[in-house]
Design a protein around this motif. Structure first.
Motif, PDB file in Angstrom:
ATOM      1  N   GLU A 440       0.834  -1.198   0.000  1.00 59.92           N
ATOM      2  CA  GLU A 440       0.000   0.000   0.000  1.00 59.92           C
ATOM      3  C   GLU A 440       0.871   1.251   0.000  1.00 59.92           C
ATOM      4  O   GLU A 440       0.578   2.224  -0.696  1.00 59.92           O
ATOM      5  CB  GLU A 440      -0.921  -0.008   1.225  1.00 59.92           C
ATOM      6  CG  GLU A 440      -2.014   1.041   1.205  1.00 59.92           C
ATOM      7  CD  GLU A 440      -3.102   0.733   0.192  1.00 59.92           C
ATOM      8  OE1 GLU A 440      -3.995   1.574   0.023  1.00 59.92           O
ATOM      9  OE2 GLU A 440      -3.070  -0.337  -0.439  1.00 59.92           O
ATOM     10  N   HIS A 441       1.946   1.204   0.790  1.00 61.81           N
ATOM     11  CA  HIS A 441       2.875   2.325   0.841  1.00 61.81           C
ATOM     12  C   HIS A 441       3.488   2.557  -0.542  1.00 61.81           C
ATOM     13  O   HIS A 441       3.632   3.710  -0.994  1.00 61.81           O
ATOM     14  CB  HIS A 441       3.972   2.045   1.880  1.00 61.81           C
ATOM     15  CG  HIS A 441       4.662   3.291   2.338  1.00 61.81           C
ATOM     16  ND1 HIS A 441       5.553   3.311   3.387  1.00 61.81           N
ATOM     17  CD2 HIS A 441       4.604   4.578   1.886  1.00 61.81           C
ATOM     18  CE1 HIS A 441       6.009   4.551   3.562  1.00 61.81           C
ATOM     19  NE2 HIS A 441       5.444   5.330   2.656  1.00 61.81           N
ATOM     20  N   ALA A 442       3.832   1.479  -1.243  1.00 65.39           N
ATOM     21  CA  ALA A 442       4.437   1.592  -2.576  1.00 65.39           C
ATOM     22  C   ALA A 442       3.458   2.200  -3.582  1.00 65.39           C
ATOM     23  O   ALA A 442       3.824   3.048  -4.401  1.00 65.39           O
ATOM     24  CB  ALA A 442       4.905   0.218  -3.046  1.00 65.39           C
ATOM     25  N   LEU A 509       4.367   3.734   9.330  1.00 65.97           N
ATOM     26  CA  LEU A 509       5.111   4.521   8.351  1.00 65.97           C
ATOM     27  C   LEU A 509       6.586   4.157   8.309  1.00 65.97           C
ATOM     28  O   LEU A 509       7.310   4.552   7.391  1.00 65.97           O
ATOM     29  CB  LEU A 509       4.958   6.014   8.652  1.00 65.97           C
ATOM     30  CG  LEU A 509       3.569   6.611   8.372  1.00 65.97           C
ATOM     31  CD1 LEU A 509       3.503   8.055   8.826  1.00 65.97           C
ATOM     32  CD2 LEU A 509       3.244   6.520   6.885  1.00 65.97           C
ATOM     33  N   SER A 510       7.076   3.426   9.316  1.00 64.34           N
ATOM     34  CA  SER A 510       8.492   3.057   9.337  1.00 64.34           C
ATOM     35  C   SER A 510       8.807   1.941   8.353  1.00 64.34           C
ATOM     36  O   SER A 510       9.959   1.692   8.016  1.00 64.34           O
ATOM     37  CB  SER A 510       8.891   2.614  10.752  1.00 64.34           C
ATOM     38  OG  SER A 510       8.190   1.438  11.126  1.00 64.34           O
ATOM     39  N   GLN A 511       7.755   1.266   7.887  1.00 61.01           N
ATOM     40  CA  GLN A 511       7.952   0.155   6.949  1.00 61.01           C
ATOM     41  C   GLN A 511       8.178   0.703   5.543  1.00 61.01           C
ATOM     42  O   GLN A 511       7.395   1.506   5.044  1.00 61.01           O
ATOM     43  CB  GLN A 511       6.731  -0.763   6.983  1.00 61.01           C
ATOM     44  CG  GLN A 511       6.963  -2.103   6.293  1.00 61.01           C
ATOM     45  CD  GLN A 511       5.828  -3.074   6.596  1.00 61.01           C
ATOM     46  OE1 GLN A 511       4.738  -2.662   6.970  1.00 61.01           O
ATOM     47  NE2 GLN A 511       6.101  -4.368   6.460  1.00 61.01           N
ATOM     48  N   SER A 512       9.255   0.259   4.902  1.00 56.76           N
ATOM     49  CA  SER A 512       9.594   0.756   3.568  1.00 56.76           C
ATOM     50  C   SER A 512       8.612   0.216   2.533  1.00 56.76           C
ATOM     51  O   SER A 512       8.094  -0.897   2.681  1.00 56.76           O
ATOM     52  CB  SER A 512      11.016   0.327   3.187  1.00 56.76           C
ATOM     53  OG  SER A 512      11.958   0.866   4.090  1.00 56.76           O
ATOM     54  N   PRO A 513       8.394   0.970   1.466  1.00 60.04           N
ATOM     55  CA  PRO A 513       7.520   0.479   0.392  1.00 60.04           C
ATOM     56  C   PRO A 513       8.104  -0.772  -0.252  1.00 60.04           C
ATOM     57  O   PRO A 513       9.321  -0.921  -0.379  1.00 60.04           O
ATOM     58  CB  PRO A 513       7.503   1.651  -0.601  1.00 60.04           C
ATOM     59  CG  PRO A 513       7.893   2.844   0.206  1.00 60.04           C
ATOM     60  CD  PRO A 513       8.841   2.347   1.242  1.00 60.04           C
ATOM     61  N   CYS A 514       7.230  -1.685  -0.664  1.00 61.00           N
ATOM     62  CA  CYS A 514       7.671  -2.904  -1.338  1.00 61.00           C
ATOM     63  C   CYS A 514       8.266  -2.555  -2.708  1.00 61.00           C
ATOM     64  O   CYS A 514       7.789  -1.642  -3.381  1.00 61.00           O
ATOM     65  CB  CYS A 514       6.495  -3.856  -1.563  1.00 61.00           C
ATOM     66  SG  CYS A 514       5.774  -4.485  -0.043  1.00 61.00           S
ATOM     67  N   PRO A 515       9.279  -3.289  -3.158  1.00 57.65           N
ATOM     68  CA  PRO A 515       9.779  -3.080  -4.523  1.00 57.65           C
ATOM     69  C   PRO A 515       8.709  -3.502  -5.523  1.00 57.65           C
ATOM     70  O   PRO A 515       7.948  -4.449  -5.274  1.00 57.65           O
ATOM     71  CB  PRO A 515      11.006  -3.999  -4.593  1.00 57.65           C
ATOM     72  CG  PRO A 515      10.771  -5.034  -3.543  1.00 57.65           C
ATOM     73  CD  PRO A 515      10.013  -4.350  -2.445  1.00 57.65           C
ATOM     74  N   ALA A 516       8.674  -2.817  -6.645  1.00 59.28           N
ATOM     75  CA  ALA A 516       7.625  -3.098  -7.634  1.00 59.28           C
ATOM     76  C   ALA A 516       8.225  -3.066  -9.032  1.00 59.28           C
ATOM     77  O   ALA A 516       8.207  -2.037  -9.712  1.00 59.28           O
ATOM     78  CB  ALA A 516       6.505  -2.082  -7.515  1.00 59.28           C
ATOM     79  N   PRO A 517       8.777  -4.202  -9.483  1.00 60.02           N
ATOM     80  CA  PRO A 517       9.411  -4.225 -10.817  1.00 60.02           C
ATOM     81  C   PRO A 517       8.417  -4.063 -11.966  1.00 60.02           C
ATOM     82  O   PRO A 517       8.798  -3.664 -13.057  1.00 60.02           O
ATOM     83  CB  PRO A 517      10.092  -5.600 -10.860  1.00 60.02           C
ATOM     84  CG  PRO A 517       9.314  -6.438  -9.893  1.00 60.02           C
ATOM     85  CD  PRO A 517       8.883  -5.504  -8.802  1.00 60.02           C
TER      86      PRO A 517
END
Length: 523
Positions: A440-442, A509-517
């Motif tokens: 969701e963050h990504a 909010l401390s969790q980084s966005p997931c990579p999205a190739p």
């Protein structure tokens, strides 16, 4: 909008009798003409008509409904005097059947002193809303439609199913009429269109008539590409004009002039097209052949406003009338509804921007990534849920947060890789997806980046636009372009604010966005 505000800121033809523009009565014409599509015939026909008076056919500024060149202030004042000395539009209309009405024609200075003043329709007496006050009623004999021009309703309807629009046919008709000068029945109306020069209520022409350097005022806006696309469409119509001429001999045999593309250059046709576009009225509940009408006393003499309810309507007797929707005091300019058009369309069609336009909008296009190995699976899931592989989202002014929320399920689909999650993410509702907070963050980060990049595509900031519009001495075209850009930036800023708010609502909010190739593509 009132004056105080303004100062602030493919063809099949049946050859029945048609109407003579000069005498306003049917003219006898051949009852049958064979349909000719042969290129050889058209070539020979071109040659056979070249004996006609070509001096009368040379393209000049007098052949079009608007002049492409500016005049000096002295010349402009002389033009004003010439307009005043001849019979004015309203007097001509009364002489030819306009009943008593409750409006007058007034004028105000154009922003550019080199151009003649602008006429507008104002109330001649106090008018009341809800009392059924009819400001004016223009009889059918003073209205130009395809049915009237071509003399047959079926002809006009079939015409628009082919390569030419109603606007192109109406523009061509008036161009030939103008060549007749004062011999034309429509001379006073054409003279008024010339005076207006295709300018809208902000005294600015459509960007279709702007120079390349002036189009740079619109840098960053999608309207710039729309203007280029519309101009290409007008050129395609210009290239089809001779088809009308060859196949509608009954219409053009009364004109001692050459075929359209030899009588008029593309630039002249484009100017006439834009002039007609700025004043055509789209009538409701009438036949297709009458839906586009040129109505003297209508636009651009009438102002447009997006929050107005009054419309020009067709009466049972064929007249077009205006019933006011609000009270007016004598001398106040009269406005009508412009339809649910965004500001980009208002600028291209009529040369103005309504900053209170509740129908304003921008488009955001999202597409599933075709390089994604799971593209076909995701495409089928999207289709089952009423979405397309390339989905356009309409961002309406005042509905920015709702649109961002509407985009999220589609965006999430591009991020997931587990087939079991695809249906759940695209059908999920609410600001937070139950599958993965980092995903969701990504998604939200991608949206925020998109809105920031789109804003950075403009050469100026919103605050700089505000400062520029506060200046008194600013080029009219630059002013209206800046008004449009300001409206667009406000929508984009609110989209960005809504996206950032959703990011701040995430549980961690401390969790980084997931990579999205294989993230969806946005444009």
């Amino acid at each position: 909008m009132d004056v105080a505000y303004l100062q602030q800121t493919k063809c099949v033809f049946s050859f029945n009798p048609i109407y003579s523009s000069t005498h306003n009565r049917p003219v006898s014409v051949p009852s049958k003409v064979a349909f000719i599509n042969s290129r050889d015939y058209q070539h020979n026909a071109r040659r056979s008509f070249r004996w006609r008076s070509r001096n009368m056919c040379l393209a000049s500024s007098s052949d079009t409904l608007v002049s492409g060149k500016s005049s000096s202030p002295t010349v402009a004042s002389k033009k004003d005097k010439e307009f005043e000395e001849e019979e004015d539009l309203k007097s001509w209309m009364h002489k030819n059947g306009l009943p008593p009405c409750k409006v007058v024609l007034k004028d105000r200075q154009a922003y550019d002193s080199r151009h003649p003043s602008i006429h507008y329709v104002a109330a001649s007496e106090d008018l009341q809303a809800g009392a059924g006050d009819i400001a004016f009623s223009v009889p059918s004999s003073l209205i130009v439609t395809l049915e009237r021009v071509l003399g047959n309703e079926t002809v006009a309807e079939l015409l628009t199913t082919n390569k030419l629009s109603e606007l192109a046919c109406l523009a061509l008709y008036l161009m030939y009429e103008k060549k007749q000068g004062k011999e034309s029945f429509w001379y006073p109306y054409i003279k008024e269109l010339d005076r207006q020069r295709g300018r809208g209520q902000l005294a600015v022409e459509s960007p279709l008539l702007w120079s390349e350097s002036e189009l740079n005022y619109l840098t960053g806006s999608p309207i710039k590409a729309e203007v280029v696309e519309r101009a290409e469409g007008i050129r395609k119509e210009y290239n089809e004009l001779d088809t009308v001429w060859f196949m509608a001999g009954s219409l053009f045999q009364q004109y001692p002039f050459d075929i359209p593309t030899e009588a008029f250059s593309f630039e002249i046709f484009k100017q006439a097209f834009v002039a007609v576009q700025s004043c055509v009225v789209h009538l409701q509940k009438v036949s297709l052949a009458r839906r586009f009408a040129l109505v003297p006393l209508g636009p651009p003499l009438l102002g447009y406003r997006s929050n107005c309810k009054a419309m020009l309507t067709a009466a049972e007797d064929g007249a077009v009338q205006l019933v006011v929707d609000r009270p007016y005091i004598a001398g106040q300019s009269i406005v009508v509804w412009c339809g649910p058009q965004p500001n980009s369309k208002l600028l291209i069609n009529y040369g103005f921007v309504d900053e209170d336009n509740t129908y304003d909008r921008l488009m955001v296009e999202a597409a599933l990534n075709t390089e994604d190995p799971q593209y076909q699976e995701k495409r089928l899931v999207a289709q089952r849920n009423g979405k397309l592989t390339i989905q356009t989202f309409q961002v309406n002014v005042g509905k920015e947060r709702e649109t961002v929320l509407d985009m999220l399920p589609y965006m999430r689909l591009g991020y997931v890789s587990d087939p079991s999650e695809m249906q759940s993410v695209i059908s999920s509702q609410g600001p937070v997806c139950p599958v993965s907070p980092c995903m969701e963050h990504a998604v939200l980060n991608q949206l925020a980046t998109y809105f920031r990049e789109r804003l950075s595509g403009y050469p100026t900031t919103l605050s700089e636009d505000e400062a520029l519009l506060g200046e008194c001495d600013i080029d009219p075209r630059k002013r209206v372009a800046t008004q449009l850009l300001r409206c667009e930036k406000r929508i984009l800023n609110k989209c960005l604010e809504a996206t950032v708010d959703l990011i701040n609502e995430l549980p961690d909010l401390s969790q980084s966005p997931c990579p999205a190739p294989y993230a969806p593509l946005l444009r």
